[in-house]
Write a protein that holds these residues in place. Structure first.
Motif, PDB file in Angstrom:
ATOM      1  N   ASP A 316       0.823  -1.021  -0.117  1.00 24.94           N
ATOM      2  CA  ASP A 316      -0.052  -0.086  -0.017  1.00 24.94           C
ATOM      3  C   ASP A 316       1.000   1.231  -0.155  1.00 24.94           C
ATOM      4  O   ASP A 316       2.135   1.193   0.475  1.00 24.94           O
ATOM      5  CB  ASP A 316      -0.689   0.164   1.413  1.00 24.94           C
ATOM      6  N   PHE A 317       0.249   2.320  -0.349  1.00 19.13           N
ATOM      7  CA  PHE A 317       0.884   3.645  -0.186  1.00 19.13           C
ATOM      8  C   PHE A 317       0.151   4.557   0.662  1.00 19.13           C
ATOM      9  O   PHE A 317      -1.216   4.525   0.183  1.00 19.13           O
ATOM     10  CB  PHE A 317       1.067   4.468  -1.697  1.00 19.13           C
ATOM     11  N   ASN A 318       0.594   5.076   1.611  1.00 20.68           N
ATOM     12  CA  ASN A 318      -0.163   5.617   2.757  1.00 20.68           C
ATOM     13  C   ASN A 318       0.499   7.146   2.843  1.00 20.68           C
ATOM     14  O   ASN A 318       1.598   7.368   2.339  1.00 20.68           O
ATOM     15  CB  ASN A 318      -0.010   5.272   3.980  1.00 20.68           C
ATOM     16  N   ASN A 335      -5.077   2.651   4.224  1.00 11.08           N
ATOM     17  CA  ASN A 335      -4.981   1.472   3.422  1.00 11.08           C
ATOM     18  C   ASN A 335      -5.081   1.930   1.949  1.00 11.08           C
ATOM     19  O   ASN A 335      -5.233   2.961   1.728  1.00 11.08           O
ATOM     20  CB  ASN A 335      -5.715   0.402   3.698  1.00 11.08           C
ATOM     21  N   GLY A 336      -4.781   1.045   0.892  1.00  9.21           N
ATOM     22  CA  GLY A 336      -4.860   1.371  -0.348  1.00  9.21           C
ATOM     23  C   GLY A 336      -3.587   2.105  -1.101  1.00  9.21           C
ATOM     24  O   GLY A 336      -2.575   2.282  -0.320  1.00  9.21           O
ATOM     25  N   GLY A 357      -7.404  -0.687  -7.906  1.00  6.11           N
ATOM     26  CA  GLY A 357      -7.496  -1.743  -9.063  1.00  6.11           C
ATOM     27  C   GLY A 357      -7.093  -0.856 -10.131  1.00  6.11           C
ATOM     28  O   GLY A 357      -5.989   0.030 -10.098  1.00  6.11           O
ATOM     29  N   ASN A 358      -8.124  -0.749 -11.215  1.00  5.24           N
ATOM     30  CA  ASN A 358      -7.980  -0.209 -12.410  1.00  5.24           C
ATOM     31  C   ASN A 358      -8.586   1.242 -12.454  1.00  5.24           C
ATOM     32  O   ASN A 358      -8.464   2.120 -13.295  1.00  5.24           O
ATOM     33  CB  ASN A 358      -8.361  -0.627 -13.737  1.00  5.24           C
ATOM     34  N   GLN A 359      -9.124   1.429 -11.377  1.00  4.15           N
ATOM     35  CA  GLN A 359      -9.905   2.914 -10.948  1.00  4.15           C
ATOM     36  C   GLN A 359      -9.258   3.729 -10.084  1.00  4.15           C
ATOM     37  O   GLN A 359      -8.577   3.551  -9.071  1.00  4.15           O
ATOM     38  CB  GLN A 359     -11.427   2.457 -10.401  1.00  4.15           C
ATOM     39  N   GLY A 380     -11.641   6.769 -17.568  1.00  4.74           N
ATOM     40  CA  GLY A 380     -10.005   7.163 -17.465  1.00  4.74           C
ATOM     41  C   GLY A 380      -9.249   6.587 -16.260  1.00  4.74           C
ATOM     42  O   GLY A 380     -10.037   6.183 -15.346  1.00  4.74           O
ATOM     43  N   LYS A 381      -8.209   7.108 -16.024  1.00  8.26           N
ATOM     44  CA  LYS A 381      -7.294   6.957 -14.855  1.00  8.26           C
ATOM     45  C   LYS A 381      -6.520   8.377 -14.615  1.00  8.26           C
ATOM     46  O   LYS A 381      -5.873   8.897 -15.507  1.00  8.26           O
ATOM     47  CB  LYS A 381      -6.608   5.917 -14.933  1.00  8.26           C
TER      48      LYS A 381
END
Length: 387
Positions: A316-318, A335-336, A357-359, A380-381
């Motif tokens: 994760d990156f916090n 988290n996430g 995920g991809n979102q 898109g992203k």
């Protein structure tokens, strides 16, 4: 107010895809019921409710025994919307009243303006950052991206530039009339200044390798340019187009931002991984700022404070907050993948990108309130953002 402790709470609301994370000690807020005497515009109603939630002053309730009642009337007036907003307390005494008129395509900002004005005039808080336009780059396909103007909920989106790979969009000033961006579509990379009013662009600088403008202060900018096959930080005069090399490490130095009048903060791999360093504008000596994490690859600064994204052992990156004057570090997310943090102009709110995920979602983190709100991007992203 009575307080209680929430270690972690995730609420998914039914309006505007809003997701809220709550971390730390929270106050029990007064309850507010939102009512309208006109045929409801579902999209506007969602945005208004989100604005009330994000202001973090009230909890929205359907209970007729609420502490406050917010009445609004939205009327169609040719190419504009007319809004009347009234706040009353439990005794039905009027606490606040306003009338506003906005173009129809700007209805999201009509809500933002109404709620930010209300809470400020009641001396409850200041969330004027709601009225700022967000400048984001959105990846839509391989080597294809768009530069988009949006509101913080992503309800309003207007494509300003598309075709090719355009990245690192950065506001030129607080007036939101122009921005800088990097064009990665050709072999020779270029930084342009784009005028939104007349849709024109002017070349600022070109080069090979990495090329990005990361911060602007008056007529000076901090730019990452490749020199001797490695990217370095340069101080760039926007008037004369002269560049002064600030770093000369035989590795990677990128993404610099001004801190104070005489120094800058940047990312370097001097620690054998991406980490955050500080250096004076008139010195070649860099000092390590962060001693936590093993991939600290994005940050922003406000006065003496640095907010940065750090990779955890679980992948994760916090987000973390620290002061350059001491080693105290405060964890902001749990988290996430939370990346690319940016302070509001008053330093009390942080915007960032959350990847699931991809979102991707646009995150709003209220520092004093210990609350985080996410607004998913449906198409898109998000690659980068600025406000």
């Amino acid at each position: 107010m009575k307080k209680f402790l929430l270690v972690f709470l995730l609420n998914s609301f039914l309006f505007a895809d809003l997701i809220m994370d709550v971390v730390g000690e929270q106050e029990v807020l007064p309850k507010i019921q939102i009512l309208t005497n006109t045929q409801a515009n579902a999209e506007f109603d969602n945005i208004l409710r989100n604005d009330v939630l994000v202001s973090a002053i009230f909890d929205i309730s359907t209970d007729s025994n609420a502490d406050y009642f917010l009445y609004y009337s939205l009327k169609d007036s040719d190419d504009k919307y007319d809004l009347e907003l009234t706040l009353k307390d439990a005794k039905l005494q009027t606490k606040y009243y306003t009338k506003l008129k906005y173009p129809k395509d700007m209805y999201a900002f009509l809500s933002h303006k109404a709620i930010s004005n209300m809470v400020k005039e009641l001396n409850l808080t200041n969330v004027d950052w709601m009225n700022k336009k967000i400048l984001l780059t959105r990846k839509v396909a391989a080597k294809q991206s768009q530069i988009v103007l949006a509101d913080y909920t992503l309800s309003y989106q207007k494509v300003i530039l598309q075709g090719g790979l355009n990245l690192f969009a950065k506001w030129a000033d607080d007036e939101e009339k122009a921005f800088y961006y990097s064009d990665y579509s050709q072999d020779e990379l270029k930084i342009y200044k784009y005028n939104i009013a007349n849709n024109t662009k002017n070349l600022i600088v070109s080069g090979n390798g990495m090329l990005a403008l990361s911060d602007v202060k008056a007529d000076k900018a901090l730019i990452t340019m490749t020199n001797s096959d490695q990217p370095d930080v340069f101080l760039f005069d926007l008037n004369t187009k002269n560049a002064k090399r600030l770093t000369s490490y035989k590795g990677i130095d990128v993404g610099a931002k001004f801190i104070g009048d005489n120094s800058f903060v940047f990312i370097s791999d001097r620690s054998s991984y991406p980490n955050i360093y500080m250096q004076a504008l008139n010195s070649n000596n860099a000092s390590q700022l962060v001693y936590h994490g093993k991939n600290n690859s994005a940050f922003d600064v406000f006065n003496e404070y640095v907010v940065y994204s750090s990779r955890e052992s679980e992948g994760d990156f916090n987000l973390y907050l620290m002061s350059v004057n001491n080693q105290f570090v405060r964890q902001l997310t749990l988290n996430g993948r939370n990346i690319f943090p940016i302070f509001s102009k008053d330093g009390e709110t942080i915007m960032f990108i959350k990847l699931l995920g991809n979102q991707s979602s646009l995150g709003i983190l209220r520092l004093k309130e210990n609350k985080v709100f996410h607004f998913p991007l449906k198409i898109g992203k998000i690659s980068t953002l600025d406000w």
